[in-house]
Design a protein around this motif. Structure first.
Motif, short mmCIF file in Angstrom:
data_model
loop_
_atom_site.label_atom_id
_atom_site.label_comp_id
_atom_site.label_asym_id
_atom_site.label_seq_id
_atom_site.Cartn_x
_atom_site.Cartn_y
_atom_site.Cartn_z
N VAL A 230 33.91 39.51 31.48
CA VAL A 230 35.36 39.41 31.68
C VAL A 230 35.85 40.45 32.67
O VAL A 230 36.62 40.15 33.59
N TYR A 231 35.39 41.69 32.49
CA TYR A 231 35.83 42.75 33.38
C TYR A 231 35.38 42.48 34.82
O TYR A 231 36.13 42.72 35.77
N LYS A 232 34.17 41.95 34.99
CA LYS A 232 33.70 41.66 36.36
C LYS A 232 34.54 40.58 37.01
O LYS A 232 34.81 40.62 38.21
N LYS A 233 34.95 39.58 36.21
CA LYS A 233 35.83 38.54 36.75
C LYS A 233 37.15 39.13 37.20
O LYS A 233 37.68 38.80 38.26
N VAL A 234 37.67 40.02 36.39
CA VAL A 234 38.93 40.67 36.74
C VAL A 234 38.77 41.52 37.99
O VAL A 234 39.62 41.50 38.89
N PHE A 235 37.68 42.28 38.06
CA PHE A 235 37.44 43.13 39.23
C PHE A 235 37.37 42.29 40.51
O PHE A 235 37.95 42.64 41.54
N GLN A 236 36.64 41.17 40.45
CA GLN A 236 36.52 40.30 41.62
C GLN A 236 37.87 39.68 41.99
O GLN A 236 38.21 39.58 43.17
N HIS A 237 38.59 39.28 40.97
CA HIS A 237 39.90 38.67 41.19
C HIS A 237 40.83 39.64 41.93
O HIS A 237 41.52 39.27 42.88
N LEU A 238 40.81 40.90 41.51
CA LEU A 238 41.67 41.90 42.14
C LEU A 238 41.13 42.29 43.52
O LEU A 238 41.90 42.52 44.45
N ALA A 239 39.81 42.37 43.65
CA ALA A 239 39.22 42.78 44.92
C ALA A 239 39.56 41.80 46.04
O ALA A 239 39.55 42.18 47.22
N HIS A 240 39.85 40.55 45.70
CA HIS A 240 40.19 39.55 46.72
C HIS A 240 41.71 39.41 46.89
O HIS A 240 42.20 38.38 47.38
N GLY A 241 42.45 40.44 46.46
CA GLY A 241 43.89 40.49 46.72
C GLY A 241 44.74 39.65 45.80
O GLY A 241 45.91 39.41 46.10
N ASN A 242 44.18 39.20 44.67
CA ASN A 242 44.94 38.38 43.73
C ASN A 242 45.64 39.25 42.70
O ASN A 242 45.49 40.47 42.67
N SER A 243 46.39 38.60 41.82
CA SER A 243 47.13 39.34 40.80
C SER A 243 46.79 38.78 39.42
O SER A 243 46.50 37.59 39.27
#
Length: 739
Positions: A230-243
């Motif tokens: 879950v945390y990795k999904k969140v990290f990737q989501h944020l790293a690509h400029g998403n919210s």
């Protein structure tokens, strides 16, 4: 729903982010972030728009404040609190962010809810990120447990089989969500050692837990959840400029204060920046402020605070195993402070009643001339003042008087804002007003009756089902007071499911009657046309009843106070006198203690500033009108005549407004009847509309110049930020056009 703001259980304090288990390491390393397709984005927009339409029917007003604080791009975490309205909160927040900043938010949702048919379908359409929670996998253990009186970490069992039942289980939970802990060591079938003492959601829960642990109680077990995916999904989501969006309190509640924030949100922000040094996460505190959140046609205000930026120093502390805990605690402290700046929180319900009553009575109903945004700010400042001076004897005495006055109002059934309207010398006018409101209510009631009858089964179903769900939620929670946080959610969900079925039934019956009593040539096309005609007609009638019924209910609410004005003059006279005395005392107390906390406190100085702004606006409008008239090709005499005509119209409107104000002298700023000096009345500097609840006419140039001057005098870090200034001007223009 409580699960809408779920976040991973974040108990890891010795690692910068959750450890990736060996079983999932290979699969995770192969995971590649895939950009969301335009089709999913389109589905997101359509579903969100549909819910916003429904919410606009349930709520009378949904507004936002501080939208100039919203980042238009870049990795952002939207942190909402208090979580007072289950699934309603995330939808409202997503809708306001999309309207104001054009951004899509992916909320974290419990995997248990994500697997449900209807809720899961909605969460998937809104690009939600599912989260596994240990409490969703709890299963009852055999026997009973009690705590050792000498060692709080030692658990002794009776008829238990710890060596078998706890082999793969790591969480030990008490019944009714009274507390949880992590198993450290299984000594034998009847003895185990906890890593830490039980964590309790509230002091009440702790008291109950201590009692049952001393007597012996049943228990539940759950395996440890690996949250690394879950945390990795969140990290990737944020790293690509998403919210992403999250409610860090965890579950929804109906308390007057914030619950302790869980560590997950801090780990997400720090972990994302640690895993990708180019990722600069911003955290936006979002205050979810409701006026009677569970009631139909209530109001909601979303306030966005200043974005919180995580410093590189905190990230370095997070990466150091020895200071990881300190970094997480500091981020949580900053987020808590940001949330408290955009919410109105009170330690208990009585204090909330006192704050709201004091705000209404302050300076003899002064707050009736404030905008909705300034009412929230005034409530916050009154709460801060109360918390700072609550031990003062004068404050305690005033609180008792306010509660006594509120109880009299409750028993008499008259709202506070109607007490000051009582004027014994105008009984004939009051009687005429009573007849007028009675006639208006009767007329509008007749117009709304067909739609109300059509929608009556939905009203009954929503009321019964929401009450049942609230009862179930209250029994399963230790933090809820009355569980009204689930009522609005279930009212809306039941309406969404039941209303279409009801319209289909009406349409089927109507089509059958038309086909059987009136000759219609057989054919699918004509039958479908008749069916959808009845469906649209049913929906239109019920929606019209909603709009008309709003006005009718306002007339109905005015009937009882007007009747009391005519039949119980002595009680009303005493109540009005008590209100005026209490208003004067509240004003004196606020004026005495207020300047000690707030510098912008004198109304006279503020009034001069407001008048200056108003003159500037009028001057800009006059020049704009002159330009419009000259562009019409008029000669100088025609232009002068046209300007004079417009000026006469403006003065007539001003005289009418002044006349209406004179009729109600009790609502004027300088009220001689109460002996209040205008120069001593506090005001709050963020009242955008100069202390009035009505918004001024939109004027781009005046708004731009006004905000430019204010913005240049603010903190130095914002002086050269032209983009933020433009956003602020745009939001101000948007607000003034929609008020």
């Amino acid at each position: 729903m409580a699960e809408a703001g779920s976040q991973p259980d974040s108990t890891q304090s010795d690692k910068p982010w959750p450890e990736v288990s060996s079983a999932t390491a290979d699969s995770e390393s192969e995971e590649v972030y895939v950009e969301v397709s335009w089709i999913r984005k389109l589905i997101y927009d359509i579903v969100l728009w549909s819910f916003c339409v429904v919410f606009d029917c349930f709520f009378r007003e949904i507004r936002s404040r501080g939208s100039f604080n919203l980042p238009r791009s870049g990795p952002t975490i939207f942190v909402g609190a208090p979580h007072a309205n289950q699934f309603v909160d995330p939808i409202i927040l997503m809708g306001q962010v999309q309207q104001r900043a054009g951004r899509r938010i992916s909320f974290l949702v419990a995997e248990k809810s994500h697997r449900r048919k209807f809720i899961g379908l909605i969460s998937r359409s809104q690009m939600a990120i599912p989260v596994s929670r240990a409490q969703d996998n709890l299963k009852g253990g055999r026997g009973k447990i009690r705590r050792d009186s000498e060692n709080p970490l030692r658990i002794v069992g009776e008829d238990t089989y710890f060596t078998q039942d706890c082999a793969n289980q790591r969480m030990l939970a008490l019944p009714n969500s009274l507390g949880t802990s992590e198993i450290g060591e299984v000594v034998s079938d009847t003895e185990l050692i906890l890593k830490k003492e039980f964590r309790h959601p509230s002091t009440e829960a702790e008291e109950k837990a201590n009692r049952i642990l001393a007597e012996g109680t049943s228990y539940k077990l759950a395996p440890k959840i690996d949250q690394s995916i879950v945390y990795k999904k969140v990290f990737q989501h944020l790293a690509h400029g998403n919210s992403i969006g999250i409610f860090p309190e965890g579950g929804s509640h109906d308390r007057t204060d914030l619950l302790p924030l869980k560590a997950g949100v801090a780990i997400m922000a720090l972990g994302a920046m640690s895993s990708d040094k180019s990722c600069k996460v911003k955290i936006v505190p979002c205050g979810m402020n409701y006026f009677h959140p569970h009631k139909f046609r209530s109001r909601a205000m979303v306030e966005f605070g200043r974005p919180i930026e995580i410093s590189d120093e905190l990230v370095s502390m997070y990466e150091n195993k020895e200071t990881t805990k300190d970094a997480i605690k500091e981020v949580l402290r900053i987020i808590t402070k940001g949330l408290k700046s955009v919410t109105v929180t009170c330690p208990d319900y009585e204090t909330l009643v006192c704050i709201q009553t004091a705000r209404r009575l302050y300076s003899n109903n002064f707050s009736s001339r404030l905008s909705l945004e300034s009412i929230l700010e005034m409530n916050r400042r009154l709460v801060k003042g109360y918390e700072h001076f609550q031990n003062e004897p004068r404050i305690q005495e005033l609180k008792e008087k306010i509660l006594a006055y509120h109880e009299v109002l409750r028993l008499s059934g008259i709202p506070d804002h109607k007490v000051n309207d009582y004027r014994p010398e105008k009984r004939l006018q009051t009687f005429a007003e009573l007849l007028g409101n009675l006639f208006q209510f009767a007329l509008l009631g007749l117009l709304a009756l067909p739609g109300a009858l059509l929608f009556f089964p939905v009203f009954v179903a929503t009321r019964k089902i929401s009450a049942k769900k609230a009862k179930e939620a209250l029994a399963a929670s230790t933090v809820k007071i009355k569980a009204i946080d689930v009522v609005a959610t279930w009212k809306i969900l039941v309406s969404l499911g039941f209303a279409p079925l009801l319209y289909i039934f009406y349409s089927t019956v109507g089509t059958y009657i038309i086909r059987s009593r009136y000759y219609i040539e057989p054919g699918f096309g004509k039958t479908a046309f008749t069916f959808f005609g009845f469906y649209i007609l049913s929906a239109t009638i019920t929606y019209s009843a909603l709009i008309v019924g709003d006005i009718g209910m306002d007339s109905f609410k005015r009937l009882k106070p007007l009747w009391l004005f005519l039949t119980d003059s002595e009680t009303l006279s005493n109540l009005k006198k008590e209100r005026q005395e209490l208003s004067l005392e509240i004003t004196e107390v606020v004026n005495e203690f207020g300047p000690q906390l707030f510098s912008d406190f004198n109304l006279l100085d503020y009034q001069k500033k407001v008048e200056s702004k108003r003159k500037k606006k009028r001057s800009e409008k006059y020049r704009k009108k002159a330009f419009e008239v000259s562009s019409m090709g008029l000669d100088s005499s025609d232009e002068e005549e046209e300007l004079k005509t417009q000026d006469v119209r403006r003065r007539r409107a001003a005289r009418k407004q002044a006349a209406s104000t004179t009729e109600a002298p009790s609502n004027r700023f300088d009220n001689k009847s109460t002996g209040i000096n205008i120069s001593n009345v506090p005001i709050f500097s963020n009242d955008l509309y100069g202390g009035t609840s009505s918004a001024p006419t939109t004027d781009v140039s005046s708004i731009s110049s006004e905000l430019s001057s204010d913005y240049q005098s603010s903190d130095g870090e914002n002086e050269n930020d032209d983009s933020q200034l433009k956003d602020r001007i745009r939001d101000r223009i948007h607000d003034s056009r929609h008020d």
